[in-house]
Design an enzyme around this catalytic site. Structure first.
Site, mmCIF file in Angstrom:
data_model
loop_
_atom_site.group_PDB
_atom_site.id
_atom_site.type_symbol
_atom_site.label_atom_id
_atom_site.label_comp_id
_atom_site.label_asym_id
_atom_site.label_seq_id
_atom_site.Cartn_x
_atom_site.Cartn_y
_atom_site.Cartn_z
ATOM 1 N N LYS A 118 0.829 -1.219 0.000
ATOM 2 C CA LYS A 118 0.000 0.000 0.000
ATOM 3 C C LYS A 118 0.856 1.259 0.000
ATOM 4 O O LYS A 118 0.474 2.273 -0.587
ATOM 5 C CB LYS A 118 -0.956 0.008 1.196
ATOM 6 C CG LYS A 118 -2.017 -1.050 1.072
ATOM 7 C CD LYS A 118 -3.280 -0.722 1.836
ATOM 8 C CE LYS A 118 -4.342 -1.732 1.466
ATOM 9 N NZ LYS A 118 -5.697 -1.278 1.557
ATOM 10 N N LYS A 201 -4.633 -8.571 -6.282
ATOM 11 C CA LYS A 201 -5.981 -8.877 -5.815
ATOM 12 C C LYS A 201 -6.962 -7.770 -6.184
ATOM 13 O O LYS A 201 -6.563 -6.627 -6.400
ATOM 14 C CB LYS A 201 -5.978 -9.136 -4.305
ATOM 15 C CG LYS A 201 -6.144 -7.932 -3.422
ATOM 16 C CD LYS A 201 -6.407 -8.357 -1.988
ATOM 17 C CE LYS A 201 -6.743 -7.142 -1.135
ATOM 18 N NZ LYS A 201 -8.100 -6.629 -1.368
ATOM 19 N N LYS A 204 -11.275 -2.624 -3.335
ATOM 20 C CA LYS A 204 -12.191 -1.501 -3.552
ATOM 21 C C LYS A 204 -11.447 -0.202 -3.776
ATOM 22 O O LYS A 204 -11.960 0.711 -4.420
ATOM 23 C CB LYS A 204 -13.238 -1.371 -2.433
ATOM 24 C CG LYS A 204 -12.766 -1.361 -1.031
ATOM 25 C CD LYS A 204 -13.953 -1.171 -0.072
ATOM 26 C CE LYS A 204 -13.871 -2.114 1.115
ATOM 27 N NZ LYS A 204 -12.639 -2.002 1.886
HETATM 28 P P1 ATP Z 1 -8.904 -1.667 0.406
HETATM 29 O O1 ATP Z 1 -8.464 -1.600 -1.013
HETATM 30 O O2 ATP Z 1 -9.386 -0.349 0.915
HETATM 31 O O3 ATP Z 1 -7.909 -2.316 1.321
HETATM 32 P P2 ATP Z 1 -10.334 -4.164 0.228
HETATM 33 O O4 ATP Z 1 -11.190 -4.459 -0.953
HETATM 34 O O5 ATP Z 1 -9.006 -4.825 0.318
HETATM 35 O O6 ATP Z 1 -10.227 -2.594 0.366
HETATM 36 P P3 ATP Z 1 -10.788 -4.562 3.064
HETATM 37 O O7 ATP Z 1 -11.745 -3.692 3.787
HETATM 38 O O8 ATP Z 1 -9.334 -4.291 3.198
HETATM 39 O O9 ATP Z 1 -11.203 -4.549 1.511
HETATM 40 O O10 ATP Z 1 -11.044 -6.068 3.466
HETATM 41 C C1 ATP Z 1 -12.318 -6.521 3.915
HETATM 42 C C2 ATP Z 1 -12.393 -8.033 3.848
HETATM 43 O O11 ATP Z 1 -12.511 -8.451 2.480
HETATM 44 C C3 ATP Z 1 -11.175 -8.761 4.408
HETATM 45 O O12 ATP Z 1 -11.610 -9.932 5.064
HETATM 46 C C4 ATP Z 1 -10.391 -9.105 3.186
HETATM 47 O O13 ATP Z 1 -9.548 -10.223 3.379
HETATM 48 C C5 ATP Z 1 -11.498 -9.407 2.204
HETATM 49 N N1 ATP Z 1 -11.051 -9.184 0.835
HETATM 50 C C6 ATP Z 1 -10.642 -8.009 0.302
HETATM 51 N N2 ATP Z 1 -10.314 -8.168 -0.980
HETATM 52 C C7 ATP Z 1 -10.501 -9.485 -1.270
HETATM 53 C C8 ATP Z 1 -10.320 -10.271 -2.430
HETATM 54 N N3 ATP Z 1 -9.871 -9.724 -3.553
HETATM 55 N N4 ATP Z 1 -10.613 -11.577 -2.366
HETATM 56 C C9 ATP Z 1 -11.072 -12.141 -1.231
HETATM 57 N N5 ATP Z 1 -11.264 -11.460 -0.084
HETATM 58 C C10 ATP Z 1 -10.984 -10.145 -0.100
HETATM 59 MG MG MG Z 2 -7.713 -4.349 1.928
#
Ligand code: ATP
Ligand code: MG
Length: 338
Positions: A118, A201, A204
């Site tokens: 990040k 991965k 969001k």
């Molecule tokens: P950001 O980019 O802001 O970090 P994010 O999409 O990674 O957002 P988080 O809020 O960090 O979302 O994670 C929330 C949950 O969703 C966690 O349990 C994380 O492991 C899961 N998660 C996030 N992205 C993925 C993905 N691509 N596949 C499976 N699980 C995911």
């Molecule tokens: Mg995340």
């Protein structure tokens, strides 16, 4: 103290750092719903204090906080069965987060791969909170003595750090107070990949909207994004082993399997030898079938923010009932005069 001495309790959270994605749904929310009403007490949080580790416009943060809550509710998190709230309403998270900042070691933080990803080349300019975030995450979990944390694969290292913090606290103060929490990382969608780059991965907060499916995307957007999803030109293989060196193909098969609640083997059995022209539209249709009822319910809920806020306020009260005695005991163990 053995793990079994603790009440079986699930905690997990999602940051309101943007719109929810298919990765959040399959890797987290869908599994939160599955764990509800079984052997566990379930606590699900909108971790707003984690969101501000990177800049959030205040108006956007309010919308995103309610969107994550609406996503939980629309997907089937039941506020009668689970505790649902936003983190900043329960100040114990920040308090225990500070105590854990004094337990965790800088060397441990330096090993966190997500910080490196990040922060990128800009590590000097990112917030101190982004660096310290795993200590707050450990506090989120241990404030409830959670025994199980369903997360995507990307969070595995942070749950391991949580175990290290619990163990060091117990060791330093000669207590058996915090449990060794188990990460629950399973199913074909534990790491949903970016549609434009199968080595990253889906997130969001990722740069381009085309790299992710949002839970609020309509049928046209979903069809377009899968159609444009990057793949190699070969058709789907005859066996799952044939997916080994094909990250993009594997990702789309994983997504299909998770949406249909079947194994990758079953997907390959049905689509062995199929070209993308056949597989991608079928995948889009399946995604729409799964997401459309959820997104329409999310929109309905988001039209009534007062109701969402009422549910989160009530959840926060229940969260405090569980966490207040645990936080008080942690202060006491450390020698604070209260
Ligand atoms: P950001 O980019 O802001 O970090 P994010 O999409 O990674 O957002 P988080 O809020 O960090 O979302 O994670 C929330 C949950 O969703 C966690 O349990 C994380 O492991 C899961 N998660 C996030 N992205 C993925 C993905 N691509 N596949 C499976 N699980 C995911
Ligand atoms: Mg995340």
């Amino acid at each position: 103290m053995a793990d079994t001495a603790f009440t079986p309790r699930v905690f997990s959270g999602i940051k309101p750092s943007g719109g929810l994605t298919l990765g959040n749904y399959l890797g987290a929310i869908k599994r939160f719903v599955d764990m509800q009403g079984g052997d566990f007490e379930t606590i699900y949080c909108v971790v707003d204090m984690h969101a501000v580790t990177v800049w959030q416009d205040p108006a956007d943060l309010r919308v995103a906080t309610r969107e994550v809550a609406a996503g939980y509710l629309a997907a089937g998190v039941d506020p009668e069965k689970s505790v649902l709230f936003n983190q900043s309403r329960v100040t114990g998270h920040a308090e225990l987060g500070w105590l854990f900042s004094c337990v965790a070691r800088v060397g441990w933080m330096n090993r966190m791969t997500q910080f490196k990803d990040k922060a990128g080349k800009n590590a000097e300019a990112v917030s101190l909170g982004l660096y310290a975030y795993p200590a707050l995450m450990a506090a989120d979990i241990l404030l409830y003595h959670a025994t199980h944390v369903p997360v995507g694969e990307d969070q595995k290292q942070h749950v391991e750090l949580t175990r290290d913090i619990a163990a060091k606290f117990n060791h330093d103060y000669k207590v058996d107070f915090f449990p060794q929490t188990n990460p629950v990382i399973e199913g074909p969608a534990m790491r949903v990949m970016n549609l434009r780059d199968g080595t990253k991965k889906m997130s969001k907060s990722g740069e381009s909207d085309m790299e992710r499916i949002n839970m609020l995307d309509d049928a046209d957007a979903i069809a377009k994004k899968f159609k444009k999803a990057r793949t190699d030109p070969a058709p789907l293989p005859e066996t799952v082993e044939g997916l080994a060196d094909r990250p993009e193909a594997r990702n789309l098969v994983n997504i299909y399997a998770a949406l249909a609640d079947i194994t990758n083997e079953a997907v390959i059995e049905e689509y062995a030898g199929a070209g993308w022209g056949r597989f991608k539209p079928a995948l889009a249709e399946l995604a729409v079938e799964n997401l459309a009822p959820i997104s329409s319910e999310m929109k309905r809920l988001m039209d009534d923010p007062a109701e969402i806020d009422r549910i989160m306020a009530r959840g926060a009260e229940r969260a405090r009932e569980i966490s207040d005695p645990i936080l008080a005991k942690a202060y006491d163990i450390m020698g604070f005069v209260r």
